[in-house]
Structures are given as C-alpha cells and as structure tokens.
Design a protein around this motif. Structure first.
Motif, short mmCIF file in Angstrom:
data_model
loop_
_atom_site.label_atom_id
_atom_site.label_comp_id
_atom_site.label_asym_id
_atom_site.label_seq_id
_atom_site.Cartn_x
_atom_site.Cartn_y
_atom_site.Cartn_z
N GLY A 83 0.75 -1.25 0.00
CA GLY A 83 0.00 0.00 0.00
C GLY A 83 0.78 1.30 0.00
N SER A 84 2.10 1.26 0.22
CA SER A 84 2.86 2.51 0.26
C SER A 84 4.34 2.24 0.09
N ARG A 85 5.09 3.31 -0.22
CA ARG A 85 6.55 3.21 -0.29
C ARG A 85 7.12 2.84 1.08
N ALA A 86 6.55 3.43 2.12
CA ALA A 86 7.03 3.14 3.48
C ALA A 86 6.86 1.66 3.81
N GLU A 87 5.78 1.06 3.34
CA GLU A 87 5.55 -0.36 3.60
C GLU A 87 6.57 -1.22 2.85
N VAL A 88 6.94 -0.81 1.65
CA VAL A 88 8.00 -1.51 0.91
C VAL A 88 9.27 -1.53 1.75
N ASP A 89 9.69 -0.34 2.20
CA ASP A 89 10.93 -0.23 2.98
C ASP A 89 10.85 -1.03 4.27
N GLU A 90 9.70 -0.98 4.94
CA GLU A 90 9.54 -1.69 6.20
C GLU A 90 9.69 -3.20 6.01
N ILE A 91 9.02 -3.76 5.03
CA ILE A 91 9.06 -5.20 4.79
C ILE A 91 10.46 -5.64 4.40
N VAL A 92 11.09 -4.92 3.47
CA VAL A 92 12.42 -5.33 3.01
C VAL A 92 13.45 -5.16 4.11
#
Length: 141
Positions: A83-92
């Motif tokens: 759902g967001s760029r921040a979620e991408v960074d958090e998961i990775v």
C-alpha cells in the motif's frame, strides 16, 4: 473461457521448516497452522494469496523435476504489491534484519517504487508500491 481463480497457493521448496518459519515471522507474515505438519506450512500473504513452504523432500513428492540451486538459478520472482513506499521499505528492511540477502537496490520510477531481497533459501521477493493514478498519467505520456 476466462480463468477466474479464487485463490493462489505458491509452493516453494525450503531446506528447514522451522528456520524459514522464524525468518518469515520476523518479516511480518503469519501462518495458517490448519495446513501445517512437520515438513510444510502455509504462509498467509492476504485473504486470497498463500505460500506453501515445503521442505525439499516433501516438495519433490509433487514434481518429477529437480529443485534448482537458487544461489545460481532463478526459478521465479514472487512480487508483492503493497500500500505505500514506506511499507515496501519496512518489509524489506525487516527481511534484511532477519537474514535475507540483498538482491537489487531499491528502484524508484516515480509512479512505481520497489525493492528486492533473497530469502534464506535463495527465493527472490520483489516488494513494490504502484501509484495507479501516476501510472495512468505516465502512460498518457
């Protein structure tokens, strides 16, 4: 006829069930223990998407093909839209903290942002966010 699947179950071979389950738990995934035994677990991605993690001996009972060495070969890339760029960074970043390897640097295409990692068994995961309205604008030129 048009295919209209209700769910997807991706099956991946793993070396050790407990190690993989601990890794993916640290990344933030949960498991449906209803579909778990001593060699297999069902990782929940969403209400309709699941990854069956099967120890290699169990996995080969479903196929006549050899399991590729994921350190040298790619069998697939599992791409997850979030759902967001921040979620991408958090998961990775959670994956890296849990022991994942870097696969690609993050990529920012304006309307789409993604980042990749290789899990403990070498499977490639791409986590991405796409701003659909910006993608439509980019397509218009």
């Amino acid at each position: 006829m048009t295919v209209n699947a209700k769910q997807i179950f991706v099956n991946l071979p793993i070396k050790n069930l407990q190690t993989s389950k601990a890794f993916f738990s640290k990344v933030g995934f949960t498991f449906n223990e209803q579909f778990e035994d001593e060699t297999t677990t069902c990782m929940v991605i969403s209400e309709t998407i699941y990854v069956m993690l099967l120890e290699e001996e169990r996995f080969v009972s479903f196929t006549k093909k050899e399991i590729p060495d994921n350190t040298n070969y790619s069998e697939a890339i599992v791409a997850l839209s979030v759902g967001s760029r921040a979620e991408v960074d958090e998961i990775v970043n959670q994956a890296f903290a849990a022991g994942a390897s870097k696969y690609n640097e993050s990529q920012d295409h304006g309307f789409m942002y993604g980042w990749s990692f290789a899990d403990l068994d070498g499977h490639l995961w791409e986590v991405f966010y796409m701003d659909e309205s910006a993608a439509e604008e980019a397509a218009k030129g």
